[in-house]
Each structure stands twice: as C-alpha cells, then as structure tokens.
Enzyme design. Structure first.
Site, PDB file in Angstrom:
ATOM      1  CG  HIS A   1     -23.567  39.098  -5.452  1.00 17.34           C
ATOM      2  ND1 HIS A   1     -24.259  39.592  -6.533  1.00 17.34           N
ATOM      3  CD2 HIS A   1     -22.947  40.162  -4.899  1.00 17.34           C
ATOM      4  CE1 HIS A   1     -24.074  40.885  -6.629  1.00 17.34           C
ATOM      5  NE2 HIS A   1     -23.274  41.258  -5.648  1.00 17.34           N
TER       6      HIS A   1
ATOM      7  CE1 TYR B   1     -25.297  41.922  -1.611  1.00 15.23           C
ATOM      8  CE2 TYR B   1     -23.932  43.111  -3.176  1.00 15.23           C
ATOM      9  CZ  TYR B   1     -24.053  42.249  -2.097  1.00 15.23           C
ATOM     10  OH  TYR B   1     -22.930  41.734  -1.516  1.00 15.23           O
TER      11      TYR B   1
HETATM   12  P1  FAD Z   1     -12.320  33.235   4.984  1.00 14.57           P
HETATM   13  O1  FAD Z   1     -13.732  33.632   4.801  1.00 14.57           O
HETATM   14  O2  FAD Z   1     -11.299  34.300   5.139  1.00 14.57           O
HETATM   15  O3  FAD Z   1     -12.286  32.286   6.250  1.00 14.57           O
HETATM   16  C1  FAD Z   1     -11.079  31.878   6.837  1.00 14.57           C
HETATM   17  C2  FAD Z   1     -11.369  31.490   8.267  1.00 14.57           C
HETATM   18  O4  FAD Z   1     -10.204  30.912   8.834  1.00 14.57           O
HETATM   19  C3  FAD Z   1     -11.738  32.680   9.149  1.00 14.57           C
HETATM   20  O5  FAD Z   1     -12.892  32.389   9.896  1.00 14.57           O
HETATM   21  C4  FAD Z   1     -10.510  32.870  10.034  1.00 14.57           C
HETATM   22  O6  FAD Z   1     -10.816  33.420  11.303  1.00 14.57           O
HETATM   23  C5  FAD Z   1      -9.984  31.448  10.122  1.00 14.57           C
HETATM   24  N1  FAD Z   1      -8.533  31.364  10.371  1.00 14.57           N
HETATM   25  C6  FAD Z   1      -7.554  32.105   9.768  1.00 14.57           C
HETATM   26  N2  FAD Z   1      -6.347  31.734  10.223  1.00 14.57           N
HETATM   27  C7  FAD Z   1      -6.558  30.745  11.144  1.00 14.57           C
HETATM   28  C8  FAD Z   1      -5.688  29.974  11.971  1.00 14.57           C
HETATM   29  N3  FAD Z   1      -4.352  30.149  11.937  1.00 14.57           N
HETATM   30  N4  FAD Z   1      -6.239  29.052  12.797  1.00 14.57           N
HETATM   31  C9  FAD Z   1      -7.585  28.859  12.828  1.00 14.57           C
HETATM   32  N5  FAD Z   1      -8.451  29.579  12.068  1.00 14.57           N
HETATM   33  C10 FAD Z   1      -7.941  30.510  11.235  1.00 14.57           C
HETATM   34  N6  FAD Z   1     -17.354  36.418  -2.377  1.00 14.57           N
HETATM   35  C11 FAD Z   1     -18.502  36.015  -2.983  1.00 14.57           C
HETATM   36  O7  FAD Z   1     -18.624  34.828  -3.359  1.00 14.57           O
HETATM   37  N7  FAD Z   1     -19.527  36.897  -3.194  1.00 14.57           N
HETATM   38  C12 FAD Z   1     -19.451  38.205  -2.794  1.00 14.57           C
HETATM   39  O8  FAD Z   1     -20.414  38.970  -2.991  1.00 14.57           O
HETATM   40  C13 FAD Z   1     -18.245  38.663  -2.153  1.00 14.57           C
HETATM   41  N8  FAD Z   1     -18.084  39.957  -1.748  1.00 14.57           N
HETATM   42  C14 FAD Z   1     -16.907  40.342  -1.150  1.00 14.57           C
HETATM   43  C15 FAD Z   1     -16.715  41.689  -0.759  1.00 14.57           C
HETATM   44  C16 FAD Z   1     -15.521  42.097  -0.169  1.00 14.57           C
HETATM   45  C17 FAD Z   1     -15.313  43.554   0.184  1.00 14.57           C
HETATM   46  C18 FAD Z   1     -14.496  41.157   0.098  1.00 14.57           C
HETATM   47  C19 FAD Z   1     -13.193  41.582   0.755  1.00 14.57           C
HETATM   48  C20 FAD Z   1     -14.668  39.821  -0.284  1.00 14.57           C
HETATM   49  C21 FAD Z   1     -15.865  39.407  -0.919  1.00 14.57           C
HETATM   50  N9  FAD Z   1     -16.047  38.094  -1.342  1.00 14.57           N
HETATM   51  C22 FAD Z   1     -17.199  37.697  -1.956  1.00 14.57           C
HETATM   52  C23 FAD Z   1     -14.941  37.125  -1.195  1.00 14.57           C
HETATM   53  C24 FAD Z   1     -15.109  36.277   0.012  1.00 14.57           C
HETATM   54  O9  FAD Z   1     -15.307  37.050   1.160  1.00 14.57           O
HETATM   55  C25 FAD Z   1     -13.889  35.380   0.238  1.00 14.57           C
HETATM   56  O10 FAD Z   1     -13.413  34.877  -0.979  1.00 14.57           O
HETATM   57  C26 FAD Z   1     -14.330  34.220   1.136  1.00 14.57           C
HETATM   58  O11 FAD Z   1     -14.664  34.699   2.402  1.00 14.57           O
HETATM   59  C27 FAD Z   1     -13.241  33.164   1.235  1.00 14.57           C
HETATM   60  O12 FAD Z   1     -13.677  32.153   2.114  1.00 14.57           O
HETATM   61  P2  FAD Z   1     -12.628  31.274   2.896  1.00 14.57           P
HETATM   62  O13 FAD Z   1     -13.441  30.359   3.748  1.00 14.57           O
HETATM   63  O14 FAD Z   1     -11.646  30.713   1.956  1.00 14.57           O
HETATM   64  O15 FAD Z   1     -11.819  32.303   3.793  1.00 14.57           O
END
Ligand code: FAD
Length: 382
Positions: free
Chosen positions: A47, A215
């Site tokens: 979403h 959805y």
């Molecule tokens: P991440 O998306 O986890 O990205 C981290 C990145 O860092 C990754 O690409 C990874 O490969 C990289 N990385 C990790 N460690 C290293 C390293 N040591 N060196 C280099 N790169 C590294 N959120 C919403 O807003 N709406 C939704 O509808 C929603 N639905 C969800 C459904 C499910 C089942 C789940 C589990 C989560 C959902 N979320 C949703 C939450 C959302 O997926 C996360 O909160 C979001 O992806 C966080 O983003 P981020 O960039 O902080 O981390």
C-alpha cells in the site's frame, strides 16, 4: 565546486532508494551500496498512502505510480467468518481532497524497480555486502564482503532488519520474532471470474487472532494479492521465507467467508514470512552514522506503513541535513531523530497491536502527514 559531504547509503530497499534519490536531487555526492546482485519481481504487494505519495511527488514518480497502481475507493474491514462490515474507510477522491494525494496499492517489485530507476545508475553498486564500518572521526571507512573498501563523510544505514550499521551502533542483537507469520500470494484475477463473488479492491478479513488483507496490485486489476497475519509460536526455518501451501492456508482459515475460500482455491504459489520487530531503539545515530527504516524500527506490517515510515524517514533526514547544514551533521541527525522518533514508534505500536482500521476511525494522523510541511520540533537541550 560542490562542497557538500559525500554520503554512502547502505541498502537499496525502499528506504535506501528514497534516501539516495532525494540526496542526489539535493546535490549530495551519494553512492548507494546494495548486497543483492540484482532485484527480482518477488510476489508481493504494498500500500502507498497519501503520506508516501507526497514523497513520491518530490522524487518525481507520483504520476507513474498513479498510472501503475490500483485506486481503491475504500479500505473495508470485514468479519472473516460472517462477512459483516466492521469499517468503511473512504479513500479514492476523499484521500485526494482530505489528505492531499492518492491512496494506491501496487506490486512491490514494480514500485521498487521504479524507485531504483530514479537513482544515478553510475553511483548504484550491486553485490556490495557491507561487513564493517569504521567511523574514524574524519571519514567513515566501509569494508565489503568482496574485500573492497570505500570511504564517505556520512553513512546512512538503510540496510533493513538485520542492519550492520545498527549492530555497529548498538551491538549484536537478533530482532524479536513476533509470534506471527505472513502468507503472501498473487492470484490471477482471470481465475476469480469463475466465482459469483465480489472481490473488493482493498479489504481486510479479520477474526480474533488472524487476518487476511486483500487488494489489487496493478491498475488493470489483473493481479490480486493477499497477505495474512497468522499466529505461529516459533520460527525455526532460519531463512527469511519458506514455501507454504494451499492446504496450510485452508487449515489456517477454516470457517472463513466463501470469498476467502475462493482466494485459497485459486492460489498457485504462496510463501510464508516471519514477522520481526524491535523495541524502539535508544540510539538512531552516532557521529557520522545514522539509521533509517527497518534498520531502526522494524515492525509487524499490519498497518501497511513499514516502508512508508522508511520513506518518510529518508525525506525527513534530507530535510534536516538541508535545514541545519550537512557539515553540522550531528545536529542534523539529532533534529531528524527528534522529528521521527515519536511517529515511527507510534506506528510500530499500532502495527504490533494490529488494531488499525479494524473499526471505523479517523486515519488523518497517518495519511494527512506531509513530511515536507510538518513544523520541525527542536531537539531538547542536553
Ligand atoms: P528493506 O526493504 O529491508 O531494504 C534493506 C536493503 O538493504 C535490502 O535491499 C537488503 O538487501 C540491503 N542490505 C541488507 N544488509 C546489507 C548489507 N550488509 N550491505 C548492503 N546491503 C544490505 N510496508 C508498507 O509501507 N506497506 C505495506 O503494504 C507493507 N506490507 C508488508 C508485508 C509484509 C509481509 C512484510 C514483511 C512487510 C511489509 N511492509 C509494508 C513493510 C516493509 O516491507 C518494510 O518496512 C520496508 O521494506 C522497509 O524498508 P527498508 O528500506 O528500511 O528495508
């Protein structure tokens, strides 16, 4: 000459991609390092509320997302067993008028691909798994698993729930398994035509201890998606997800409404993910290192706001660097923390409790938020 500090963003997930794009737009020499060799179109939806769409507007991809996504008129909450409506939250035109942007649902892979395409491709590095950072006072030295090292003035940990940067700041500590899993499946809408049932654009089916959120993930409504929350006492698989099955789904949703049974019947592949959390962190930044997104406040996804918080963090971080002046990064980071901690922690708590929109309520505090316009609170003097 550009005298802005050089910035490294670790992780090109949704938060890291947003941070990289906004920093590059603001003229910071920014490199983004991602551990994955490439990204694939994983079977999942997401979403994007009006609060995030305002950031997408700034990044320059709001129109593309509006064209790509499904635009539900409502978020419906329904009793999973009887089908009775528990809430009808107006979205659609109402969201535009009252919250200042659209509420859409999209395929996560399509969103991610679009966001990553906004980065300067010459400064995006795949296959770069960060294994160590050394904040030497003047510069930060990063070491990657391939043996290479790089330097930057500032490093943003957007590296997800198992963040290396978080570990550097606070020590090694595994995230907390919440006791719930999520099943995720994408279903071809073509298959649903065989049923004389109404498949609504955005609906959450609830019972006491579990739910199924459903959805469309494309504007043409060809792909329908469900994601569940189901209790499971332990996660002992050791991987970030495993395959599930139609049989497991039938068991988990026994007695649920015929619409839910139809979705299970149409399921071809379904995966199962552990839902991980952390308590609010006592430290978001130290010297030249700063965290955002799941690295900092991972949460159960039950408000559909986890990525939204990561993206808002990215926008607030860039706003604070601009506000204070990036060479005074310590104060900029503290201003950022001060203006994100309360909101991110509140969203973490409501997500944990899984009460969001279960009954009719006013969602304006989440959807109406504008990270660029909200007045900044000054950090408390220490
Ligand atoms: P991440 O998306 O986890 O990205 C981290 C990145 O860092 C990754 O690409 C990874 O490969 C990289 N990385 C990790 N460690 C290293 C390293 N040591 N060196 C280099 N790169 C590294 N959120 C919403 O807003 N709406 C939704 O509808 C929603 N639905 C969800 C459904 C499910 C089942 C789940 C589990 C989560 C959902 N979320 C949703 C939450 C959302 O997926 C996360 O909160 C979001 O992806 C966080 O983003 P981020 O960039 O902080 O981390």
């Amino acid at each position: 000459m550009n005298n802005k500090p050089t910035i490294a963003v670790i992780g090109a997930g949704l938060g890291g991609a947003a941070a990289g794009a906004l920093l590059q737009q603001a003229g910071y020499p920014t490199k983004v390092y991602e551990q994955a060799p490439a990204f694939s179109r994983l079977g999942a939806g997401i979403h994007l509320g009006p609060n995030v769409m305002k950031v997408m507007r700034r990044i320059g991809i709001e129109d593309k997302l509006n064209a790509m996504g499904s635009h539900p008129d409502h978020w419906f909450s329904r009793n999973g067993l009887t089908g009775e409506y528990q809430s009808r939250i107006p979205l659609g035109d109402f969201a535009h008028e009252h919250y200042g942007a659209a509420y859409i649902t999209v395929h996560r892979g399509d969103l991610h691909e679009l966001m990553v395409s906004t980065l300067d491709q010459e400064n995006l590095f795949f296959d770069k798994h960060l294994v160590d950072v050394d904040d030497q006072g003047g510069k930060v030295r990063m070491t990657f698993a391939d043996g290479t090292t790089e330097e930057a003035d500032l490093v943003i940990g957007a590296d997800g729930v198992n963040s290396q940067i978080r570990e550097k700041l606070l020590g090694s500590e595994a995230p907390i398994y919440s006791g719930w899993v999520a099943h995720r499946a994408i279903i071809s809408a073509e298959k649903l035509k065989a049923y004389d049932l109404d498949f609504e654009a955005c609906v959450k089916w609830w019972s006491e201890d579990r739910h199924m959120m459903v959805y469309f993930v494309t504007g043409d409504e060809k792909e329908y998606y469900y994601v569940t929350g189901v209790p499971e006492p332990e996660w002992s698989h050791g991987t970030s997800f495993v395959d599930s099955s139609r049989e497991e789904m039938r068991e988990a949703f026994t007695g649920y409404h015929p619409t839910v049974q139809a979705l299970i019947d149409c399921t071809e592949t379904v995966t199962k993910w552990p839902l991980l959390e952390r308590n609010p962190l006592p430290l978001w930044h130290d010297n030249r290192l700063v965290l955002l997104g799941d690295a900092c406040h991972p949460m159960k996804p039950h408000m559909a706001q986890g990525a939204a918080m990561a993206i808002e963090d990215a926008a607030m971080l860039v706003r604070c660097l601009e506000e204070v002046g990036a060479h005074d990064y310590r104060n900029a980071f503290e201003l950022y923390r001060t203006n994100r901690f309360e909101r991110a922690s509140r969203v973490q708590k409501v997500s944990h409790d899984n009460t969001w929109l279960r009954q009719d309520e006013d969602p304006a505090w989440v959807f109406g938020y504008d990270v660029f316009e909200t007045p900044l609170k000054a950090p408390e003097a220490v």
